[in-house]
Write a protein that holds these residues in place. Structure first.
Motif, PDB file in Angstrom:
ATOM      1  N   THR A 119     -10.753   9.502  -0.106  1.00 14.92           N
ATOM      2  CA  THR A 119     -10.132   8.675  -1.294  1.00 14.92           C
ATOM      3  C   THR A 119      -9.939   7.403  -0.948  1.00 14.92           C
ATOM      4  OG1 THR A 119      -7.871   9.359  -0.881  1.00 14.92           O
ATOM      5  CG2 THR A 119      -9.155  10.896  -2.266  1.00 14.92           C
ATOM      6  N   LYS A 120     -10.009   6.576  -1.817  1.00 15.16           N
ATOM      7  CA  LYS A 120      -9.857   4.775  -1.754  1.00 15.16           C
ATOM      8  C   LYS A 120      -8.164   4.596  -1.314  1.00 15.16           C
ATOM      9  CE  LYS A 120      -9.498   0.426  -4.008  1.00 15.16           C
ATOM     10  NZ  LYS A 120      -9.796  -0.265  -5.150  1.00 15.16           N
ATOM     11  N   GLU A 121      -7.342   5.484  -1.743  1.00 17.41           N
ATOM     12  CA  GLU A 121      -5.955   5.367  -1.351  1.00 17.41           C
ATOM     13  C   GLU A 121      -5.823   5.807   0.202  1.00 17.41           C
ATOM     14  OE1 GLU A 121      -6.390   6.115  -5.657  1.00 17.41           O
ATOM     15  OE2 GLU A 121      -7.169   7.070  -3.993  1.00 17.41           O
ATOM     16  N   TYR A 122      -6.309   6.783   0.556  1.00 18.30           N
ATOM     17  CA  TYR A 122      -6.078   7.309   1.898  1.00 18.30           C
ATOM     18  C   TYR A 122      -6.700   6.160   2.868  1.00 18.30           C
ATOM     19  CZ  TYR A 122      -6.646  10.024   6.121  1.00 18.30           C
ATOM     20  OH  TYR A 122      -6.572  10.451   7.420  1.00 18.30           O
TER      21      TYR A 122
ATOM     22  N   PRO B 191      -0.433   7.862   0.417  1.00 19.75           N
ATOM     23  CA  PRO B 191      -1.009   8.588  -0.435  1.00 19.75           C
ATOM     24  C   PRO B 191      -0.316   9.994  -0.547  1.00 19.75           C
ATOM     25  CG  PRO B 191      -2.207   8.358   1.700  1.00 19.75           C
ATOM     26  CD  PRO B 191      -1.118   7.440   1.648  1.00 19.75           C
TER      27      PRO B 191
ATOM     28  N   ALA C 275      -4.871  12.166  -3.678  1.00 15.46           N
ATOM     29  CA  ALA C 275      -5.107  10.689  -3.086  1.00 15.46           C
ATOM     30  C   ALA C 275      -4.882  10.881  -1.582  1.00 15.46           C
ATOM     31  CB  ALA C 275      -4.044   9.609  -3.535  1.00 15.46           C
TER      32      ALA C 275
ATOM     33  N   VAL D 247       0.829  -1.204   0.009  1.00 17.24           N
ATOM     34  CA  VAL D 247      -0.182   0.095  -0.087  1.00 17.24           C
ATOM     35  C   VAL D 247       0.925   1.376  -0.066  1.00 17.24           C
ATOM     36  CG1 VAL D 247      -1.727   1.305   1.387  1.00 17.24           C
ATOM     37  CG2 VAL D 247      -1.889  -1.204   1.154  1.00 17.24           C
ATOM     38  N   ASP D 248       0.700   2.058  -1.002  1.00 25.45           N
ATOM     39  CA  ASP D 248       1.527   3.167  -1.091  1.00 25.45           C
ATOM     40  C   ASP D 248       1.145   4.451  -0.045  1.00 25.45           C
ATOM     41  OD1 ASP D 248       3.252   2.066  -2.924  1.00 25.45           O
ATOM     42  OD2 ASP D 248       1.975   2.690  -4.773  1.00 25.45           O
TER      43      ASP D 248
ATOM     44  N   ASN E  91      -7.060   3.106   2.184  1.00 32.76           N
ATOM     45  CA  ASN E  91      -6.109   1.803   2.461  1.00 32.76           C
ATOM     46  C   ASN E  91      -4.988   2.124   3.145  1.00 32.76           C
ATOM     47  OD1 ASN E  91      -7.799   0.476   0.731  1.00 32.76           O
ATOM     48  ND2 ASN E  91      -6.787   0.957  -1.339  1.00 32.76           N
TER      49      ASN E  91
END
Length: 213
Positions: A85-88, A76, A80, A73-74, A90
């Motif tokens: 957001t989905k990235e945040y 964000p 992001a 998981v990068d 995750n």
């Protein structure tokens, strides 16, 4: 006391055993103890570091950081990083898992400390009154301490001691050998002991136990 490298400030009655008369418990022959002197962790940031030079906190921090770097998981950035957001989301889940992992490792380390696991120990304050020496009392005290130590699931190689060079052959009967890597936590004791031994005309050495005892 100084001649036998005693450490009265390190006495812990819970870890002490004594040899006494079978008819008069107030008549003592000798005593000895195994006392904990810190975790057996080496400082990973220092080349050829001594046992006990690291800390459990640093080791946990390093484990968590390694897991963070391996996490798929990068972290964000930019848009992001906004909380919806989905990235945040995750990244937030991954961060929560790392916090849980840290709490687990800290709890595990505390349990190991209570059980005396992953600890370094010092065979300290082995003393027999002069009039009762050469009767096997010191050997019996040391043997019982080491047997109790290993029966508790602990390692003989995690036990260290300081003594005079002239007495090293006696400790070799219990699996101890001279080491040039004393635990970092014994540095002050070694410095003080080195000064004392100059007055008695001896050389202070550090010895380490063996798992084969």
């Amino acid at each position: 006391m100084a001649q036998n490298l005693m450490n009265p400030l390190g006495i812990d009655f819970k870890r002490f055993i004594v040899a006494a008369s079978s008819t008069n418990e107030k008549e003592l022959y000798g005593w000895a103890q195994l006392r904990p002197i810190g975790f057996s962790i080496r400082d990973a940031s220092t080349y050829n570091s001594l046992p006990g030079s690291g800390s459990i906190e640093d080791e946990i921090e390093e484990d968590i950081w390694d897991e963070f770097e391996k996490d798929e998981v990068d972290f964000p950035n930019g848009f992001a990083s906004l909380p919806w957001t989905k990235e945040y989301k995750n990244a937030a889940v991954a961060s929560a898992k790392r916090r849980e992992r840290r709490a687990y490792l800290e709890k595990k380390a505390e349990k190991e400390k209570i059980r005396g696991q992953n600890q370094l120990w010092e065979l300290a304050s082995v003393y027999v009154l002069p009039e009762w020496r050469k009767k096997g009392i010191g050997s019996e005290l040391t043997r019982r301490l080491m047997e109790k130590h290993t029966k508790a699931g602990r390692k003989g190689k995690d036990v260290y001691l300081l003594t005079l060079d002239s007495t090293k052959s006696w400790y070799r009967d219990f699996g101890f050998e001279v080491t040039d890597e004393p635990p970092a936590s014994m540095a002050l004791e070694i410095a003080a002991g080195g000064i004392l031994t100059k007055f008695v005309g001896g050389e202070l050495i550090c010895m380490r136990g063996d798992d084969g005892y």
